[in-house]
Design an enzyme around this catalytic site. Structure first.
Site, PDB file in Angstrom:
ATOM      1  N   GLY A  70       0.838  -1.189   0.000  1.00 51.56           N
ATOM      2  CA  GLY A  70       0.000   0.000   0.000  1.00 51.56           C
ATOM      3  C   GLY A  70       0.875   1.241   0.000  1.00 51.56           C
ATOM      4  O   GLY A  70       1.996   1.213   0.519  1.00 51.56           O
ATOM      5  N   GLN A  85       2.653   9.940   1.432  1.00 52.18           N
ATOM      6  CA  GLN A  85       3.964   9.275   1.451  1.00 52.18           C
ATOM      7  C   GLN A  85       4.836   9.641   0.255  1.00 52.18           C
ATOM      8  O   GLN A  85       6.037   9.382   0.258  1.00 52.18           O
ATOM      9  CB  GLN A  85       3.785   7.753   1.486  1.00 52.18           C
ATOM     10  CG  GLN A  85       3.142   7.256   2.759  1.00 52.18           C
ATOM     11  CD  GLN A  85       3.085   5.749   2.773  1.00 52.18           C
ATOM     12  OE1 GLN A  85       2.157   5.161   2.232  1.00 52.18           O
ATOM     13  NE2 GLN A  85       4.080   5.125   3.373  1.00 52.18           N
ATOM     14  N   CYS A 116       5.856  -0.005   7.224  1.00 49.88           N
ATOM     15  CA  CYS A 116       5.410   1.177   6.480  1.00 49.88           C
ATOM     16  C   CYS A 116       6.582   1.676   5.650  1.00 49.88           C
ATOM     17  O   CYS A 116       7.697   1.778   6.162  1.00 49.88           O
ATOM     18  CB  CYS A 116       4.952   2.255   7.459  1.00 49.88           C
ATOM     19  SG  CYS A 116       4.447   3.793   6.666  1.00 49.88           S
ATOM     20  N   LEU A 117       6.335   1.995   4.397  1.00 48.52           N
ATOM     21  CA  LEU A 117       7.426   2.444   3.524  1.00 48.52           C
ATOM     22  C   LEU A 117       8.013   3.781   3.988  1.00 48.52           C
ATOM     23  O   LEU A 117       9.128   4.123   3.610  1.00 48.52           O
ATOM     24  CB  LEU A 117       6.943   2.549   2.072  1.00 48.52           C
ATOM     25  CG  LEU A 117       6.542   1.212   1.412  1.00 48.52           C
ATOM     26  CD1 LEU A 117       6.026   1.443  -0.002  1.00 48.52           C
ATOM     27  CD2 LEU A 117       7.706   0.229   1.392  1.00 48.52           C
ATOM     28  N   HIS A 170      -4.534   1.230   7.576  1.00 49.23           N
ATOM     29  CA  HIS A 170      -3.224   1.882   7.628  1.00 49.23           C
ATOM     30  C   HIS A 170      -3.148   3.036   6.617  1.00 49.23           C
ATOM     31  O   HIS A 170      -2.712   4.138   6.948  1.00 49.23           O
ATOM     32  CB  HIS A 170      -2.138   0.819   7.343  1.00 49.23           C
ATOM     33  CG  HIS A 170      -0.734   1.323   7.325  1.00 49.23           C
ATOM     34  ND1 HIS A 170       0.219   0.897   8.232  1.00 49.23           N
ATOM     35  CD2 HIS A 170      -0.098   2.215   6.524  1.00 49.23           C
ATOM     36  CE1 HIS A 170       1.369   1.515   7.973  1.00 49.23           C
ATOM     37  NE2 HIS A 170       1.200   2.318   6.950  1.00 49.23           N
ATOM     38  N   GLU A 171      -3.600   2.774   5.392  1.00 50.58           N
ATOM     39  CA  GLU A 171      -3.495   3.795   4.334  1.00 50.58           C
ATOM     40  C   GLU A 171      -4.518   4.920   4.532  1.00 50.58           C
ATOM     41  O   GLU A 171      -4.218   6.083   4.241  1.00 50.58           O
ATOM     42  CB  GLU A 171      -3.661   3.161   2.951  1.00 50.58           C
ATOM     43  CG  GLU A 171      -2.659   2.049   2.615  1.00 50.58           C
ATOM     44  CD  GLU A 171      -1.205   2.451   2.771  1.00 50.58           C
ATOM     45  OE1 GLU A 171      -0.873   3.644   2.654  1.00 50.58           O
ATOM     46  OE2 GLU A 171      -0.383   1.546   3.035  1.00 50.58           O
ATOM     47  N   HIS A 210      -3.048   7.299   6.831  1.00 52.21           N
ATOM     48  CA  HIS A 210      -2.108   8.216   6.170  1.00 52.21           C
ATOM     49  C   HIS A 210      -2.845   9.419   5.581  1.00 52.21           C
ATOM     50  O   HIS A 210      -2.372  10.546   5.657  1.00 52.21           O
ATOM     51  CB  HIS A 210      -1.366   7.506   5.030  1.00 52.21           C
ATOM     52  CG  HIS A 210      -0.129   6.773   5.445  1.00 52.21           C
ATOM     53  ND1 HIS A 210       0.890   7.372   6.161  1.00 52.21           N
ATOM     54  CD2 HIS A 210       0.279   5.498   5.242  1.00 52.21           C
ATOM     55  CE1 HIS A 210       1.855   6.486   6.372  1.00 52.21           C
ATOM     56  NE2 HIS A 210       1.517   5.334   5.835  1.00 52.21           N
TER      57      HIS A 210
HETATM   58 ZN   LIG Z   1       2.442   3.525   5.835  1.00 51.54          ZN
END
Ligand SMILES: [Zn+2]
Length: 173
Positions: A48, A53, A95-96, A137-138, A141
């Site tokens: 994701g 991000q 998480c990226l 999670h997304e 964000h």
């Molecule tokens: Zn993340």
């Protein structure tokens, strides 16, 4: 196609509530950004990736949680809205924007989510397990919330210490 730069915590854009995507925003530019985000996500090995991000303070994200047979399931969620949640799951999350950090996070087991696709068409999905975890999670964000905020206080302190260590060694920029 060039990959987008993924910003790392504590970049302010990650901690800012994203602007809803408006009717005028739909079109080829948005479609191209979505394509670039998928490519960037695959290149980074994620499932994701949300607009903040990649430095865009907007409410949308891409996701690909493969099904049981490993088949790709590319989904774009624009202006996501969590309609209903049910149950509970506890598992490791990454998480990226937090490279190398994995931590246990408790999430709802099942979500019903409503969003627009890249063409502006509304859809609703009922998801469980990893896909539900990813949507939550997304969507966080998009609301300026990072998974650090979802950890227990103890885990959050441990995570912050680890981030400091990684920053010192230059493994976190
Ligand atoms: Zn993340």
């Amino acid at each position: 196609m060039p990959l987008l730069r993924i910003v790392h915590y504590p970049e302010p854009v990650l901690l800012t509530v994203g602007k809803p995507v408006s009717g005028d925003d739909f079109g080829s530019d948005l479609a191209r950004t979505v394509d670039d985000m998928f490519e960037t996500m695959y290149a980074a090995g994620g499932v994701g990736l949300a607009a903040p991000q990649v430095g865009l303070s907007q409410r949308f994200f891409v996701m690909d949680v493969p099904d049981e047979e490993g088949k790709a399931d590319k989904l774009t969620f624009i202006n996501p809205e969590i309609i209903r949640v049910e149950g509970e799951q506890t598992g490791d999350e990454g998480c990226l924007s937090f490279p190398g950090l994995y931590q246990t996070v408790r999430r709802d087991m099942r979500v019903i989510v409503k969003a627009l696709d890249v063409a502006g068409k509304e859809f609703e999905l009922d998801l469980e397990g990893l896909a539900a975890r990813c949507v939550l999670h997304e969507t966080d964000h998009c609301d300026g919330i990072v998974f650090l905020d979802r950890m227990t206080i103890l885990k959050r302190e441990m995570a912050k210490r680890k981030i400091k260590r990684l920053q010192k060694t230059g493994k976190w920029e």
